[in-house]
Design a protein around this motif. Structure first.
Motif, PDB file in Angstrom:
ATOM      1  N   ARG A  42       0.808  -1.222   0.000  1.00 22.96           N
ATOM      2  CA  ARG A  42       0.000   0.000   0.000  1.00 22.96           C
ATOM      3  C   ARG A  42       0.840   1.271   0.000  1.00 22.96           C
ATOM      4  O   ARG A  42       0.350   2.336  -0.386  1.00 22.96           O
ATOM      5  CB  ARG A  42      -0.950   0.006   1.202  1.00 22.96           C
ATOM      6  N   PHE A  43       2.079   1.229   0.426  1.00 22.42           N
ATOM      7  CA  PHE A  43       2.910   2.417   0.552  1.00 22.42           C
ATOM      8  C   PHE A  43       4.066   2.364  -0.440  1.00 22.42           C
ATOM      9  O   PHE A  43       4.794   1.376  -0.483  1.00 22.42           O
ATOM     10  CB  PHE A  43       3.469   2.553   1.970  1.00 22.42           C
TER      11      PHE A  43
ATOM     12  N   THR B  25      15.739  13.719  -0.999  1.00 27.52           N
ATOM     13  CA  THR B  25      14.287  13.771  -1.126  1.00 27.52           C
ATOM     14  C   THR B  25      13.683  12.457  -0.663  1.00 27.52           C
ATOM     15  O   THR B  25      14.165  11.378  -1.017  1.00 27.52           O
ATOM     16  CB  THR B  25      13.854  14.013  -2.583  1.00 27.52           C
ATOM     17  N   LEU B  26      12.608  12.577   0.109  1.00 24.35           N
ATOM     18  CA  LEU B  26      11.819  11.432   0.544  1.00 24.35           C
ATOM     19  C   LEU B  26      10.431  11.556  -0.073  1.00 24.35           C
ATOM     20  O   LEU B  26       9.751  12.569   0.119  1.00 24.35           O
ATOM     21  CB  LEU B  26      11.718  11.400   2.068  1.00 24.35           C
ATOM     22  N   PHE B  27      10.007  10.539  -0.844  1.00 27.54           N
ATOM     23  CA  PHE B  27       8.717  10.520  -1.516  1.00 27.54           C
ATOM     24  C   PHE B  27       7.825   9.443  -0.898  1.00 27.54           C
ATOM     25  O   PHE B  27       8.291   8.324  -0.648  1.00 27.54           O
ATOM     26  CB  PHE B  27       8.872  10.181  -3.005  1.00 27.54           C
ATOM     27  N   LEU B  28       6.551   9.769  -0.690  1.00 26.73           N
ATOM     28  CA  LEU B  28       5.585   8.784  -0.211  1.00 26.73           C
ATOM     29  C   LEU B  28       4.301   8.927  -1.009  1.00 26.73           C
ATOM     30  O   LEU B  28       3.694  10.005  -1.034  1.00 26.73           O
ATOM     31  CB  LEU B  28       5.284   8.980   1.276  1.00 26.73           C
ATOM     32  N   ASN B  29       3.878   7.842  -1.670  1.00 26.32           N
ATOM     33  CA  ASN B  29       2.602   7.779  -2.372  1.00 26.32           C
ATOM     34  C   ASN B  29       1.732   6.707  -1.724  1.00 26.32           C
ATOM     35  O   ASN B  29       2.205   5.588  -1.465  1.00 26.32           O
ATOM     36  CB  ASN B  29       2.802   7.442  -3.852  1.00 26.32           C
ATOM     37  N   VAL B  30       0.449   7.038  -1.486  1.00 20.04           N
ATOM     38  CA  VAL B  30      -0.474   6.114  -0.817  1.00 20.04           C
ATOM     39  C   VAL B  30      -1.765   6.052  -1.616  1.00 20.04           C
ATOM     40  O   VAL B  30      -2.461   7.068  -1.757  1.00 20.04           O
ATOM     41  CB  VAL B  30      -0.779   6.573   0.626  1.00 20.04           C
TER      42      VAL B  30
ATOM     43  N   LEU C 257      -6.377   6.824  -7.773  1.00 18.90           N
ATOM     44  CA  LEU C 257      -6.152   8.102  -7.107  1.00 18.90           C
ATOM     45  C   LEU C 257      -5.297   7.852  -5.868  1.00 18.90           C
ATOM     46  O   LEU C 257      -5.544   6.906  -5.121  1.00 18.90           O
ATOM     47  CB  LEU C 257      -7.483   8.728  -6.710  1.00 18.90           C
ATOM     48  N   TYR C 258      -4.276   8.702  -5.650  1.00 19.28           N
ATOM     49  CA  TYR C 258      -3.384   8.477  -4.520  1.00 19.28           C
ATOM     50  C   TYR C 258      -2.969   9.803  -3.884  1.00 19.28           C
ATOM     51  O   TYR C 258      -3.008  10.862  -4.519  1.00 19.28           O
ATOM     52  CB  TYR C 258      -2.142   7.685  -4.942  1.00 19.28           C
TER      53      TYR C 258
ATOM     54  N   ALA D 156       2.469  18.441  -0.411  1.00 14.44           N
ATOM     55  CA  ALA D 156       1.353  17.535  -0.190  1.00 14.44           C
ATOM     56  C   ALA D 156       0.346  17.743  -1.315  1.00 14.44           C
ATOM     57  O   ALA D 156       0.022  18.889  -1.663  1.00 14.44           O
ATOM     58  CB  ALA D 156       0.688  17.786   1.161  1.00 14.44           C
ATOM     59  N   GLY D 157      -0.160  16.648  -1.882  1.00 11.20           N
ATOM     60  CA  GLY D 157      -1.108  16.779  -2.973  1.00 11.20           C
ATOM     61  C   GLY D 157      -1.756  15.458  -3.321  1.00 11.20           C
ATOM     62  O   GLY D 157      -1.684  14.479  -2.563  1.00 11.20           O
ATOM     63  N   LEU D 158      -2.403  15.431  -4.482  1.00 13.95           N
ATOM     64  CA  LEU D 158      -3.070  14.248  -4.984  1.00 13.95           C
ATOM     65  C   LEU D 158      -2.475  13.861  -6.330  1.00 13.95           C
ATOM     66  O   LEU D 158      -2.061  14.723  -7.118  1.00 13.95           O
ATOM     67  CB  LEU D 158      -4.575  14.484  -5.146  1.00 13.95           C
ATOM     68  N   GLY D 159      -2.458  12.565  -6.587  1.00 10.33           N
ATOM     69  CA  GLY D 159      -1.992  12.067  -7.869  1.00 10.33           C
ATOM     70  C   GLY D 159      -3.008  11.123  -8.472  1.00 10.33           C
ATOM     71  O   GLY D 159      -3.873  10.583  -7.770  1.00 10.33           O
ATOM     72  N   TYR D 160      -2.905  10.920  -9.789  1.00 14.09           N
ATOM     73  CA  TYR D 160      -3.791   9.981 -10.479  1.00 14.09           C
ATOM     74  C   TYR D 160      -2.976   9.199 -11.485  1.00 14.09           C
ATOM     75  O   TYR D 160      -2.338   9.775 -12.379  1.00 14.09           O
ATOM     76  CB  TYR D 160      -4.921  10.728 -11.194  1.00 14.09           C
ATOM     77  N   GLN D 161      -2.939   7.883 -11.308  1.00 11.64           N
ATOM     78  CA  GLN D 161      -2.261   6.998 -12.248  1.00 11.64           C
ATOM     79  C   GLN D 161      -3.240   6.666 -13.367  1.00 11.64           C
ATOM     80  O   GLN D 161      -4.189   5.885 -13.167  1.00 11.64           O
ATOM     81  CB  GLN D 161      -1.801   5.723 -11.548  1.00 11.64           C
ATOM     82  N   TRP D 162      -3.060   7.289 -14.528  1.00 15.53           N
ATOM     83  CA  TRP D 162      -3.996   7.104 -15.634  1.00 15.53           C
ATOM     84  C   TRP D 162      -3.824   5.736 -16.286  1.00 15.53           C
ATOM     85  O   TRP D 162      -4.777   4.990 -16.495  1.00 15.53           O
ATOM     86  CB  TRP D 162      -3.801   8.217 -16.659  1.00 15.53           C
TER      87      TRP D 162
END
Length: 229
Positions: A118-119, A144-149, A161-162, A192-198
């Protein structure tokens, strides 16, 4: 780097930089980014980005960036090594002229921390060699530390959507610029934001980033397109 240590570092960086005396700039900037990667073989790829930045949304040009790198993954590792070059041109805040130009080399190490499905926790360590017009040569070090959930699935896949979080710390290798001095702490970016894997080729992110330097505290909207060619 494990999960707990990564997040401890994330918040220590943010709290430490936020405690400095800074001038808060009310204008919100806009950073537009196109980030690409083109695999060539199983281990080799080309990666880079184009960016256009303004100090205010839709006004007051800040910077244009064009960057490209060769990426290589050594055998029996999960580490990507990048070697690249970037061209930068920009203007000071509120200025209509007085352009600055910079040529920059960079070397990256990219790697992931294994948590669960999940992470997505990724790290980037970057070293830069900076050739700025009218200034001394100097280096800079970035982490840089990246986290997508994912928000409605167990993993980030097609049509997902993540939540997207990242924090980047910049440290100067030298303080003498040739025209003055700078601090070893250069800046910190917290996003901080939102992403979308198309699909497998495209994903999109939008959010808010706070930039802290020794003298300023400023926010910008960041819109990013990620393209796997």
């Amino acid at each position: 780097m494990n999960f707990n240590f990564g997040f401890l570092l994330f918040f220590l960086i943010f709290l430490g930089s936020n405690g400095q005396s800074q001038t808060k700039i009310g204008a919100t900037g806009l950073w537009s980014q196109y980030i690409y990667k083109k695999p060539l073989t199983q281990r080799w790829a080309i990666a880079g980005d184009f960016q256009y930045r303004t100090y205010e949304i839709g006004a007051d040009f800040q910077q244009f960036i064009a960057r490209a790198a060769v990426s290589y993954r050594p055998t029996y590792t999960a580490i990507d090594v990048h070697l690249g070059y970037g061209f930068f041109t920009g203007q000071p805040f509120g200025a209509a002229e007085d352009n600055t130009t910079e040529h920059r080399l960079h070397q990256d190490l990219w790697f992931e921390s294994k948590l669960n499905s999940r992470f997505e926790l990724k790290h980037r360590i970057r070293i830069e060699e900076r050739f700025i017009k009218g200034q001394n040569f100097r280096t800079r070090y970035r982490y840089t530390l990246f986290l997508n959930v994912p928000l409605h699935r167990s993993t980030i896949a097609k049509h997902t959507l993540y939540a997207a979080l990242w924090n980047e710390l910049f440290i100067n290798g030298e303080t003498d610029t040739g025209t003055g001095t700078v601090a070893y702490f250069d800046r910190n970016w917290a996003f901080a934001g939102l992403g979308y894997q198309w699909n497998a080729s495209f994903k999109f992110q939008a959010g808010y980033m706070r930039e802290l330097t020794p003298s300023t505290n400023k926010g910008q909207l960041v819109i990013s397109v990620f393209h796997q060619l």
